[in-house]
Scaffold this motif. Structure first.
Motif, PDB file in Angstrom:
ATOM      1  N   SER A   1      -4.559   9.295   1.966  1.00  0.00           N
ATOM      2  CA  SER A   1      -3.042   8.822   1.586  1.00  0.00           C
ATOM      3  C   SER A   1      -2.347   9.899   1.179  1.00  0.00           C
ATOM      4  CB  SER A   1      -3.189   8.693   0.369  1.00  0.00           C
ATOM      5  OG  SER A   1      -4.589  10.402   0.181  1.00  0.00           O
TER       6      SER A   1
ATOM      7  N   GLY B   1       0.723  -1.789   0.188  1.00  0.00           N
ATOM      8  CA  GLY B   1       0.180   0.709  -0.094  1.00  0.00           C
ATOM      9  C   GLY B   1       0.414   1.175  -0.174  1.00  0.00           C
ATOM     10  N   ASN B   2       2.178   1.018  -0.010  1.00  0.00           N
ATOM     11  CA  ASN B   2       3.069   2.248   0.806  1.00  0.00           C
ATOM     12  C   ASN B   2       3.375   2.277  -0.638  1.00  0.00           C
ATOM     13  OD1 ASN B   2       2.499   3.417   2.743  1.00  0.00           O
ATOM     14  ND2 ASN B   2       3.590   1.564   4.032  1.00  0.00           N
TER      15      ASN B   2
ATOM     16  N   TRP C   1      -6.971  -1.893   3.084  1.00  0.00           N
ATOM     17  CA  TRP C   1      -6.276  -1.064   2.901  1.00  0.00           C
ATOM     18  C   TRP C   1      -5.004  -0.759   2.025  1.00  0.00           C
ATOM     19  CZ3 TRP C   1      -0.675   0.756   3.439  1.00  0.00           C
ATOM     20  CH2 TRP C   1      -1.251   1.420   3.643  1.00  0.00           C
ATOM     21  N   ALA C   2      -4.658  -1.712   1.831  1.00  0.00           N
ATOM     22  CA  ALA C   2      -3.934  -1.475   0.227  1.00  0.00           C
ATOM     23  C   ALA C   2      -4.164  -1.439  -1.293  1.00  0.00           C
ATOM     24  CB  ALA C   2      -2.141  -3.279   0.014  1.00  0.00           C
TER      25      ALA C   2
ATOM     26  N   SER D   1      -6.886   0.498  -1.260  1.00  0.00           N
ATOM     27  CA  SER D   1      -7.395   1.923  -1.578  1.00  0.00           C
ATOM     28  C   SER D   1      -6.196   3.075  -1.753  1.00  0.00           C
ATOM     29  CB  SER D   1      -7.972   2.087  -0.123  1.00  0.00           C
ATOM     30  OG  SER D   1      -6.885   1.953   1.422  1.00  0.00           O
ATOM     31  N   GLN D   2      -5.103   2.350  -1.918  1.00  0.00           N
ATOM     32  CA  GLN D   2      -3.771   3.136  -1.743  1.00  0.00           C
ATOM     33  C   GLN D   2      -3.655   3.424  -2.699  1.00  0.00           C
ATOM     34  OE1 GLN D   2      -3.140   5.384   1.361  1.00  0.00           O
ATOM     35  NE2 GLN D   2      -4.561   4.538   1.780  1.00  0.00           N
ATOM     36  N   LEU D   3      -3.702   1.584  -3.585  1.00  0.00           N
ATOM     37  CA  LEU D   3      -2.819   2.025  -4.723  1.00  0.00           C
ATOM     38  C   LEU D   3      -4.044   1.791  -6.191  1.00  0.00           C
ATOM     39  CD1 LEU D   3      -0.899  -1.505  -4.436  1.00  0.00           C
ATOM     40  CD2 LEU D   3      -0.124   1.282  -4.858  1.00  0.00           C
TER      41      LEU D   3
ATOM     42  N   VAL E   1      -2.626  -7.323  -4.682  1.00  0.00           N
ATOM     43  CA  VAL E   1      -3.954  -7.063  -3.210  1.00  0.00           C
ATOM     44  C   VAL E   1      -4.822  -7.813  -3.702  1.00  0.00           C
ATOM     45  CG1 VAL E   1      -4.054  -5.206  -2.717  1.00  0.00           C
ATOM     46  CG2 VAL E   1      -2.067  -5.996  -3.090  1.00  0.00           C
TER      47      VAL E   1
END
Length: 377
Positions: free
Chosen positions: A377, A313-314, A341-342, A344-346, A324
Motif C-alpha cells: 500500500s 485503488g489509488n 487489487w483495487a 486491497s487498496q481501499l 469495485v
C-alpha cells in the motif's frame, strides 16, 4: 520551372491551412540512415512491448522508399490540439479519471485523414501526380519526417516539439510522386532541459530521446492488454487513458496558442473530467455510448474499466468500494483481477473476507495471482 514549383508549394500550403492544418513542410523521401539504425536498435531491446506491428513492418517504416518506391517527396502536416485547460488540473482530484488531451475530442485519425485526403485531392487535380496519405496507423516514421520537413524536432520525450505549437501537434503525411524539394530541417532546441524526463511517473525514459514503451503510462493504459504490472500501479495515479505529463511540462508550450486548435479536438464534457464511479459502472453498451467518435473506443470496455480500477485503488475513496466489489464478478478475468487489487487498496478487511470466499473457486490463474499477491500500500 523553379518559380512554378514555388507557386505550387505556396498554393498547396494555403490549401492545407484552409483544411485546418497549422504546420506545413516538405521532407525528402529518403530518411537519414541513422533513423533506421535507431529504430532497429530500439526494437532489438524489446522496448516496444506488445506493439508487434512496429517490429513486423520495420523495414517499411525505416524509409518512405521502402513503403512506396515511387515516392519522391513527403508533405508533412501538423494539426494543433493545444489544450485550453491545464492538463494537470485533475492531478489532485483522485475520484475522477485523467484522459489524455488528444483523446478528449473527436478521433484524430478520422479528422486528420479527412483533411489530408482533401488536401491530397487538390494536389492530384492540379498536377496529375500520384499520392498516398497516412495518419499514425501505417508504417511511417512521422516524427523524423516532421523534423526533416522543418515542423520542429524530436524532443527528449521522443515526441515532436514545435517552436510555434509546443508538444501539441497531430501529424499526417502525404507521399507524392512529385519532386518538391525539401524544407530546412528542424534543429534540436531542448538544450540542457530535462523537465519531461524528470516528471515521468514511471521513469519510462532510460535516457534522453529514448522511451521504454513498456513503462510508459500511455502504453500501459492503451496498448497493453493484460494486467498492468504491480510496480507501475501506484505511479499511474488517476491516469485512465494515456498520459500528458511529459508533453504538458515542456517549456516550449508557452508559445502554443489554443486559438489555433482544430475545433474538432475541443474536449467533450464527459471526457474532460469523467467520474470513476460512472466508468466502473459501464457495460459494453454504456462504453460505446460514452466513447463513440473518440479514439478511446478502440480500447474496448474491459481495458477502460481495468484502468479505472487502478485509478480507484489509488483514490483513497471509500465510496468507490461498492463499485469495485461489483466488478469482482465481472466476466473478464483482467477486470476481476484489477478489482481484486483495487479492493486491497481501499478496504483491506473486506479484501480478506472476499479472498476467503472467492479464491477457492476462482478458475483463472491471472485472478488467483492477484488474490495471492503481496499486499503493498
Amino acid at each position: 520551372m523553379a518559380d512554378d514549383k514555388l507557386r505550387l508549394i505556396e498554393s498547396l500550403e494555403n490549401r492545407s491551412r484552409a483544411e485546418g492544418f497549422a504546420a506545413f513542410g516538405i521532407a525528402p523521401a529518403a530518411l537519414a540512415p541513422v533513423t533506421a539504425r535507431r529504430l532497429h536498435d530500439w526494437l532489438a531491446t524489446g522496448q516496444h512491448g506488445e506493439m508487434i506491428w512496429m517490429e513486423s513492418r520495420a523495414e517499411q517504416r525505416s524509409s518512405p522508399h521502402n513503403l512506396w518506391p515511387d515516392v519522391r517527396s513527403v508533405i508533412m502536416l501538423g494539426t494543433s490540439y493545444a489544450p485550453m485547460r491545464d492538463p494537470f488540473a485533475l492531478e489532485k482530484v483522485p475520484d475522477h479519471g485523467r484522459i489524455s488531451v488528444y483523446a478528449q475530442g473527436k478521433d484524430y485519425h478520422d479528422v486528420v485523414k479527412g483533411a489530408l485526403k482533401r488536401t491530397a485531392r487538390w494536389l492530384v487535380e492540379n498536377t496529375g501526380c500520384e499520392v498516398k496519405v497516412f495518419v499514425d496507423t501505417a508504417p511511417v516514421m512521422e516524427k523524423p519526417l516532421a523534423q526533416a520537413a522543418g515542423l520542429g524536432w524530436q524532443g527528449k520525450h521522443t515526441n515532436l516539439v514545435s517552436q510555434d505549437h509546443g508538444s501539441w501537434l497531430f501529424l499526417g503525411a502525404i507521399y507524392t510522386t512529385l519532386d518538391l524539394g525539401s524544407s530546412t530541417s528542424g534543429q534540436d532546441r531542448c538544450g540542457s532541459c530535462r523537465a519531461c524526463q524528470d516528471i515521468c511517473p514511471t521513469n519510462a525514459f532510460p535516457e534522453p530521446y529514448r522511451l521504454d514503451a513498456k513503462a510508459c503510462i500511455s502504453y500501459l493504459t492503451i496498448e497493453s492488454k493484460g494486467p498492468i504490472p504491480h510496480k507501475y500501479r501506484k505511479a499511474i495515479g488517476n491516469h485512465i487513458y494515456g498520459c500528458d505529463d511529459c508533453l504538458a511540462v515542456c517549456p516550449w508550450n508557452k508559445f502554443a496558442n489554443a486559438a489555433a486548435t482544430n475545433k474538432a479536438f475541443l474536449p467533450r464534457a464527459e471526457l474532460a473530467a469523467p467520474a470513476l464511479a460512472d466508468l466502473l459502472a459501464m457495460d459494453d453498451a454504456g462504453f460505446r455510448k460514452i466513447f463513440s467518435g473518440s479514439p478511446i473506443k478502440r480500447t474496448g470496455r474491459n481495458r477502460m474499466v481495468r484502468n479505472s480500477l487502478i485509478a480507484a485503488g489509488n483514490s483513497d475513496d471509500a465510496t468507490l468500494i461498492p463499485s469495485v466489489m461489483a466488478l469482482l464478478d465481472d466476466e473478464d478475468a483482467i477486470v476481476r483481477g484489477s478489482a481484486v487489487w483495487a479492493l486491497s487498496q481501499l478496504d483491506p478487511a473486506g479484501f480478506d473476507r472476499e479472498k476467503a470466499a472467492r479464491l477457492p473457486t476462482e478458475p483463472e490463474a491471472v485472478v488467483r495471482s492477484e488474490w495471492d499477491a503481496p499486499r503493498v500500500s
